[in-house]
Design a protein around this motif. Structure first.
Motif, PDB file in Angstrom:
ATOM      1  N   THR A  33       7.256   4.367  12.216  1.00 25.60           N
ATOM      2  CA  THR A  33       6.406   3.591  10.471  1.00 25.60           C
ATOM      3  C   THR A  33       4.966   4.535  10.668  1.00 25.60           C
ATOM      4  N   GLY A  36      -0.623   4.849   8.824  1.00 25.88           N
ATOM      5  CA  GLY A  36      -1.865   6.186   9.295  1.00 25.88           C
ATOM      6  C   GLY A  36      -1.776   6.675   9.740  1.00 25.88           C
ATOM      7  N   GLY A  37      -1.184   6.790  11.060  1.00 27.00           N
ATOM      8  CA  GLY A  37      -0.805   8.273  11.681  1.00 27.00           C
ATOM      9  C   GLY A  37      -1.228   7.290  13.499  1.00 27.00           C
ATOM     10  N   GLY A  38      -1.819   6.685  13.613  1.00 26.87           N
ATOM     11  CA  GLY A  38      -1.841   5.833  14.719  1.00 26.87           C
ATOM     12  C   GLY A  38      -1.634   6.778  15.887  1.00 26.87           C
ATOM     13  N   HIS A  39      -0.230   5.881  15.641  1.00 28.43           N
ATOM     14  CA  HIS A  39      -0.240   5.817  16.756  1.00 28.43           C
ATOM     15  C   HIS A  39       0.307   7.598  16.980  1.00 28.43           C
ATOM     16  N   ASP A  57       8.439   7.350   7.237  1.00 33.06           N
ATOM     17  CA  ASP A  57       7.397   6.504   6.338  1.00 33.06           C
ATOM     18  C   ASP A  57       8.037   6.848   5.637  1.00 33.06           C
ATOM     19  N   ASN A  78      13.155   5.764   4.456  1.00 29.15           N
ATOM     20  CA  ASN A  78      13.552   4.606   5.011  1.00 29.15           C
ATOM     21  C   ASN A  78      14.159   4.377   6.445  1.00 29.15           C
ATOM     22  N   PHE A  79      13.423   3.870   7.188  1.00 29.85           N
ATOM     23  CA  PHE A  79      13.899   4.351   8.833  1.00 29.85           C
ATOM     24  C   PHE A  79      15.605   3.948   9.140  1.00 29.85           C
ATOM     25  N   ASP A 100       6.378  -0.175  14.465  1.00 36.57           N
ATOM     26  CA  ASP A 100       5.143  -0.682  14.810  1.00 36.57           C
ATOM     27  C   ASP A 100       5.392  -1.286  13.177  1.00 36.57           C
ATOM     28  N   GLY A 102       6.370  -3.389   9.917  1.00 37.20           N
ATOM     29  CA  GLY A 102       5.677  -4.236   8.239  1.00 37.20           C
ATOM     30  C   GLY A 102       4.867  -3.805   7.744  1.00 37.20           C
ATOM     31  N   MET A 127       7.957  -1.456  -0.481  1.00 34.79           N
ATOM     32  CA  MET A 127       6.810  -0.488   0.559  1.00 34.79           C
ATOM     33  C   MET A 127       6.889   0.656  -0.354  1.00 34.79           C
TER      34      MET A 127
HETATM   35  C1  LIG Z   1       2.051  -1.271  10.080  1.00 29.32           C
HETATM   36  S1  LIG Z   1       2.414  -0.265   9.518  1.00 29.32           S
HETATM   37  C2  LIG Z   1       1.965   0.952  10.805  1.00 29.32           C
HETATM   38  C3  LIG Z   1       0.447   1.846  10.872  1.00 29.32           C
HETATM   39  C4  LIG Z   1       0.931   2.847  12.187  1.00 29.32           C
HETATM   40  N1  LIG Z   1       1.560   2.319  13.392  1.00 29.32           N
HETATM   41  C5  LIG Z   1      -0.242   3.118  12.497  1.00 29.32           C
HETATM   42  O1  LIG Z   1      -1.291   3.481  13.554  1.00 29.32           O
HETATM   43  O2  LIG Z   1      -1.274   3.989  11.251  1.00 29.32           O
HETATM   44  C6  LIG Z   1       4.026  -0.182   9.044  1.00 29.32           C
HETATM   45  C7  LIG Z   1       4.326   0.835   8.258  1.00 29.32           C
HETATM   46  O3  LIG Z   1       6.286   1.582   8.366  1.00 29.32           O
HETATM   47  C8  LIG Z   1       6.198   1.878   6.532  1.00 29.32           C
HETATM   48  N2  LIG Z   1       7.638   0.761   7.118  1.00 29.32           N
HETATM   49  C9  LIG Z   1       8.194  -0.358   7.433  1.00 29.32           C
HETATM   50  N3  LIG Z   1       9.811  -0.455   6.918  1.00 29.32           N
HETATM   51  C10 LIG Z   1       9.332   0.693   6.516  1.00 29.32           C
HETATM   52  C11 LIG Z   1      10.732   1.023   6.796  1.00 29.32           C
HETATM   53  N4  LIG Z   1      11.782   0.161   6.823  1.00 29.32           N
HETATM   54  N5  LIG Z   1      11.118   2.624   6.590  1.00 29.32           N
HETATM   55  C12 LIG Z   1      10.488   3.640   6.486  1.00 29.32           C
HETATM   56  N6  LIG Z   1       8.508   3.156   6.905  1.00 29.32           N
HETATM   57  C13 LIG Z   1       8.563   1.784   6.672  1.00 29.32           C
HETATM   58  C14 LIG Z   1       4.880   1.142   5.454  1.00 29.32           C
HETATM   59  O4  LIG Z   1       5.203   1.646   4.319  1.00 29.32           O
HETATM   60  C15 LIG Z   1       3.959   1.334   6.979  1.00 29.32           C
HETATM   61  O5  LIG Z   1       3.164   2.486   6.204  1.00 29.32           O
END
Ligand SMILES: C[S@@+](CC[C@H](N)C(=O)[O-])C[C@H]1O[C@@H](n2cnc3c(N)ncnc32)[C@H](O)[C@@H]1O
Length: 304
Positions: A33, A36-39, A57, A78-79, A100, A102, A127
């Motif tokens: 997920t 924003g790339g933080g993790h 993502d 999609n993951f 992470d 949502g 999404m």
């Molecule tokens: C809560 S944010 C993650 C933030 C990230 N950890 C950061 O620090 O910036 C969740 C991200 O996961 C993506 N996402 C959610 N479900 C997904 C899936 N099934 N497959 C791919 N990406 C997914 C969303 O589009 C979103 O950009």
């Protein structure tokens, strides 16, 4: 939101989750997920020159945050297709995976995306805006019974039948298109004093259905189990009890679909060692700094 600029999302439980991965410098890691790339950024800080990180993502906007780092590969998918893309990149085993779940806060607060009842705009909620049904499509086409099931299962609402009935009645008069159209239908069903909580549950149900979030999570976890090497770590941050229950169950049993293996005494024979028996939540200080972390729950496990 500006379509070209990098967006910022404050990462939740950053230290706790990345610590939980026990990053080894030459390892292969996946952040499913990326957002924003933080993790991902924090994983890269701990990774040496020979390590590699894959970031998944499905949201187009997240591509703006891709780093230029030879140790990083972005996968726009999609993951639920984790295994397929790892195979495509010739990766047979991984050392750790982080999710992470949502929606990123930037998208949640974007009135063009329709995720929040606070911002009036189109009822989209996808999404991946390249494909699939929008929230409005679902409200306009699902049968009454299917709507009841959706609100029951994903919103855990007590008045799912009345809400579903009102939606079907309303759409006979006029197509439901915007967040405001939907709020007008819901008005008689939200009790004063609990408006925010009930609307959050209703919008959550719809978002889970639009993005098939629980199916994607289950499929990704099963594939992660196959890909993780022995001793590899998995860290998952969830934001509601439906997801948290799935993750907890999976770490305990290692399964969703197949027969769950048990030992002679009836204990589950899980392929995982649970690292934190007590779920990890954000500190008071983090919640104050980033209110979105309030509902976050982190679970970490190690492949045996
Ligand atoms: C809560 S944010 C993650 C933030 C990230 N950890 C950061 O620090 O910036 C969740 C991200 O996961 C993506 N996402 C959610 N479900 C997904 C899936 N099934 N497959 C791919 N990406 C997914 C969303 O589009 C979103 O950009």
């Amino acid at each position: 939101m500006d379509k070209t600029s990098v967006y910022h999302h404050i990462p939740v439980l950053l230290k706790e989750s990345v610590d939980g991965l026990n990053v080894c410098s030459g390892g292969i890691y996946v952040d499913v997920t990326f957002g924003g790339g933080g993790h991902s950024k924090e994983i890269l800080v701990r990774l040496g020159n020979t390590g590699h990180l894959y970031g998944f993502d499905q949201d187009e906007d997240s591509e703006k945050n891709i780093f230029s780092d030879i140790r990083f590969t972005f996968v726009r998918s999609n993951f639920r297709y984790l295994a397929h893309f790892m195979d495509w990149h010739n990766v047979k085993e991984i050392d750790g995976l982080l999710a992470d779940l949502g929606v990123s806060s930037i998208h949640f607060d974007d009135c063009n995306r329709g995720f929040s009842f606070r911002f009036i705009g189109n009822l989209d909620m996808r999404m991946n805006q390249r494909k699939g049904e929008t929230a409005a499509d679902i409200l306009n086409t699902y049968s009454e019974n299917k709507l009841i099931d959706m609100f029951d299962l994903y919103g855990e609402l007590k008045n799912s039948a009345s809400i579903a009935h009102a939606i079907v009645q309303a759409r006979m008069q006029r197509e439901i298109q915007t967040v405001q159209d939907f709020l007008d239908i819901l008005k008689p069903f939200v009790r004063k004093g609990k408006v925010e909580k009930q609307l959050a549950q209703i919008f959550q149900a719809l978002r889970i259905e639009v993005n098939k979030e629980l199916d994607a999570l289950k499929e990704m976890l099963i594939q992660a189990k196959q890909l993780l090497r022995s001793g590899g770590r998995i860290a998952i941050i969830t934001y509601h009890s439906l997801e948290d229950r799935l993750v907890k169950f999976f770490f305990k049993t290692g399964s969703f679909y197949e027969k769950i293996e048990r030992d002679f005494y009836g204990n589950f024979l899980s392929p995982f060692k649970i690292i934190n028996h007590r779920v990890i939540v954000a500190s008071d200080e983090e919640v104050k700094r980033n209110p979105r972390s309030r509902s976050a729950k982190l679970r970490i496990a190690e492949k045996i």
